[in-house]
Each structure stands twice: as C-alpha cells, then as structure tokens.
Design a protein around this motif. Structure first.
Motif: not given
Length: 150
Positions: A31-32, A103-105, A111-113, A125-126
């Motif tokens: 996932a991005e 971390c999600v928030i 706007k980390i992509n 990374i995940h």
C-alpha cells in the motif's frame, strides 16, 4: 455494502477465493500509505470494526478520534483473547494498536505517501512501522508493569 462486496472491494477478489490471503498480503504490504495498509489488511475484521465501531463513532466524534477508539477496541479484543488463553491480565496489544492508530493519523496529516517507491520498500516500511509500534508498546507495558503492578 454487505460483507462479500466489502471483501471484494478491499481484496480485489471474492470472499473465500483461493488466492485471497496472498492478495490481501500483497495489497496491504504494498500500500502507498499506512492508512491504505489498514484498508487492505484483514477485510473481514475491518468490515465489522468499520460497521459496528468506527462508523457509529464517526457520527458523534471527529474521524481521527473515532479511528483511535476503533484501533484501541480492536487491540483490546485481541488482548481479551490472549487473557482468556493465558488467564493473565494484559493490555499490550491495546497499546500496540493505539500506537499504530497514531501512525495512521500522523501519516495522513503529514501526507506521507510511498507510491513512488518499489513494492519491496513499501512492504519494508509497513513492517518497520508495525514493529516499531510493537516495540514501543512492549517497552511501555514493561515500564507500567514495573512501576504500578510490581
């Protein structure tokens, strides 16, 4: 949207398809964003968390707070299963899921992509974010146990 439709939307294949686990792992790890990781991860569990916890909370609370509470509830349900099996009180997984929610928030706010990175780097990374959240929760759990329970 019913469970079957939800799973097909998130997993890209119908509920019960033979390659659904492989597809879920591929989509979530690649996932991005970290938020997207959670949209693909375990779509059956996600369906019920979304339907019975996140969406009702979102009607009365801000989205971010609803997400945090949903992750905490998810972690607590995992902890309950562990407590029943071990007959020992623990909130380690509740803390872990709290840190992952944060971390999600943070990722969404900043706007980390990672879409321009290779699948392997995104998966790494995940995995690192999830592992770091667990490490922090584990250390905090040890500290709390030492200070307040021992």
């Amino acid at each position: 949207m019913n469970l079957s439709e939800y799973v097909e939307k998130r997993n890209g294949m119908p509920l019960g398809a033979s390659d659904s686990l492989r597809n879920m792992l591929y989509r979530s790890l690649g996932a991005e964003t970290f938020a997207k990781f959670w949209q693909y991860w375990n779509p059956i569990w996600g369906y019920y968390l979304g339907k019975y916890i996140f969406k009702p909370l979102k009607q009365i609370l801000p989205s971010s707070l609803s997400l945090i509470i949903t992750f905490i509830a998810c972690g607590f349900i995992h902890d309950l299963a562990v407590m029943v099996l071990k007959w020992k009180f623990s909130l380690l997984l509740t803390q872990w899921f709290l840190f992952m929610a944060l971390c999600v928030i943070i990722g969404e706010y900043a706007k980390i992509n990672y879409s321009k990175l290779s699948w392997m780097v995104r998966a790494l990374i995940h995995t690192l974010v999830i592992s770091a959240c667990f490490f922090i929760a584990y250390q905090l759990n040890k500290f709390i146990f030492m200070v307040f329970i021992s």
